[in-house]
Design an enzyme around this catalytic site. Structure first.
Site, short mmCIF file in Angstrom:
data_model
loop_
_atom_site.label_atom_id
_atom_site.label_comp_id
_atom_site.label_asym_id
_atom_site.label_seq_id
_atom_site.Cartn_x
_atom_site.Cartn_y
_atom_site.Cartn_z
CB SER A 102 23.13 -83.10 1.07
OG SER A 102 24.36 -82.45 1.16
CG ASP A 243 25.58 -78.65 0.64
OD1 ASP A 243 25.80 -77.80 1.53
OD2 ASP A 243 25.56 -79.87 0.87
CG ASP A 245 22.70 -80.31 4.08
OD1 ASP A 245 23.57 -80.02 3.23
OD2 ASP A 245 22.81 -81.31 4.84
#
Length: 451
Positions: A102, A243, A245
């Site tokens: 992430s 971000d 992902d």
């Protein structure tokens, strides 16, 4: 074995904490736990990743683990986490695997798992997978051979299906909106600019050239200074930051002022209420959302339901109560009518659609929420439970709550993974919030000093 799963999957430094051996073991355990019991056909798994270099290594290990457990695998390559969830549902797969850490820096990576339908796993399923990892490590598990070994296929048009799905949800064309999108050199680098353009916006993409090493590197939703500058430089109506992902969406106004997840939720809640799609006129947020959000929603006749920290708990409440919108201050926004998990690109599309439909600027729309100053102190402790529950600490919290009344609040919670107690205070002024937070933090330190 310590607990593998954190608040959002298995995460650690790639090839140190999160090794190929561990990734393979988790994949095998997930296949055994999540695969359909009907063995008339092999189970099916969807596997995707973000742009981290280590994703290539971990993808190979996960695919090996799944196929060695008899599952067929569909590799979708580099795609956002919500795209993997969507494709897990779209292909009627038994499970989905996303390799991503992430918003974490590049050396980290992680394994996010989805059950059939693209849903995140409840605690009890994670516990069963952890138990299976441990059991498989202790005794040999049955391995299929011959035709029983899983096969691997690549889905080459997964991104197209995902973008088509996203743009099909937009309630108003984005014509006339100029947006700068920061792709964090991550999984959104291709799909976010395409989705926004196809919906009608004029798009300027920055940090959209991933090289495997630059994901989240001074860019994206955790570092929005470059986005602020680009929005002002290009005279854009807004900026959107994802971000690594792309399950998060934060924004900045035309003047470069940050708009956080609380404000985005408020904007979308009002849009959905006006459209008659906000079920029960209710919004779901976590206890970390600013008190200003609750006050703003109350003034608009919208009920706010709070959950524990973590978008998984927001998702659980949304599903359990059949509600239509929820999210976190960090920019995880969930719209169950269109997605089974937080989707940053979906959020960006609907945020801009509200701007286009109302003719209002992002600053005007975000002004519905007046954020109260918020101070967070992470207090190192010897024992998290003692530090949070000691009588002197509780007494200080009650004293603070009486002082603040309806103009502030106190949140005290032990960290789920670290020897910390988090003290969060909101008040009418930052000085008051800091003074109250320091008082409580000192009582926590006294109650449970570090060794």
């Amino acid at each position: 074995m310590g607990r593998l799963f954190g608040t959002d999957g298995v995460r650690g430094r790639a090839n140190a904490d999160l090794t190929p051996e561990l990734a393979l073991a988790v994949a095998v355990a997930a296949a055994h736990t999540l695969a359909e019991t009907d063995r008339s056909h092999p189970p099916l798994a969807v596997v995707g990743r973000d742009t981290r270099a280590s994703g290539e290594m971990l993808e190979a290990a996960v695919v090996a683990g799944l196929t060695s457990a008899g599952a067929n695998v569909v590799r979708v390559g580099v795609l956002p986490t919500p795209a993997v969830a969507f494709l897990t549902a779209e292909t009627k797969a038994d499970l989905g695997v996303m390799l991503s850490a992430s918003h974490n820096p590049m050396p980290d990576n992680g394994i996010k798992l989805f059950a059939a339908g693209g849903h995140k796993l409840p605690d009890e399923i994670e516990e069963r997978i952890e138990a299976a990892v441990e059991a498989n490590a202790a005794t040999a598990w049955d391995r299929p051979t011959g035709a029983g070994v899983g096969r691997v296929h690549d889905l080459l048009d997964g991104a197209d299906h995902y973008v088509q799905h996203l743009t099909g949800t937009v309630p108003h064309p984005l014509d006339g909106i100029k947006v700068v999108v920061d792709c964090a050199n991550g999984a959104a680098a291709d799909v976010a600019p395409v989705a926004y353009r196809e919906a009608g916006a004029e798009v300027i993409a920055i940090h959209a050239e991933p090289d495997g090493l630059n994901i989240n590197d001074d860019c994206g939703s955790n570092h929005i200074d470059a986005l602020r500058e680009a929005v002002v430089e290009h005279g854009a109506h807004l900026g959107i930051a994802h971000d690594g992902d792309a399950d998060r969406c934060l924004a900045v106004t035309a003047d470069g002022v940050e708009v956080d997840g609380d404000q985005v939720m408020a904007i979308l809640a009002l849009a959905m209420r006006d459209a008659g799609t906000l079920t029960g006129d209710t919004l779901v947020a976590t206890v970390m959302s600013n008190l200003g959000l609750r006050l703003a929603m109350s003034a608009q006749g919208i009920r706010l339901v709070e959950t524990k920290v973590g978008d998984r708990y927001v998702l659980e409440e949304l599903r359990a109560s059949d509600l239509a919108l929820g999210g976190e201050q960090s920019g995880h926004i969930v719209m169950p009518a269109y997605a089974t998990t937080g989707d940053g690109v979906l959020t960006g599309l609907h945020l801009m659609a509200r701007m286009a439909a109302t003719g209002k600027s992002l600053a005007e729309l975000a002004a519905v929420v007046t954020k109260l100053p918020q101070v967070l102190i992470n207090v190192p402790v010897g024992d998290r439970s003692v530090g949070a529950a000691a009588p002197a600490v509780r007494a200080e919290v009650e004293r603070a709550e009486a002082e603040l009344g309806e103009t502030g609040r106190v949140l005290l919670r032990p960290s789920g993974t670290e020897p910390l107690v988090r003290v969060m205070v909101e008040a009418a002024t930052e000085q008051t919030a800091r003074e109250v937070a320091e008082r409580i933090a000192e009582q926590v330190r006294v109650a449970s000093p570090t060794p």
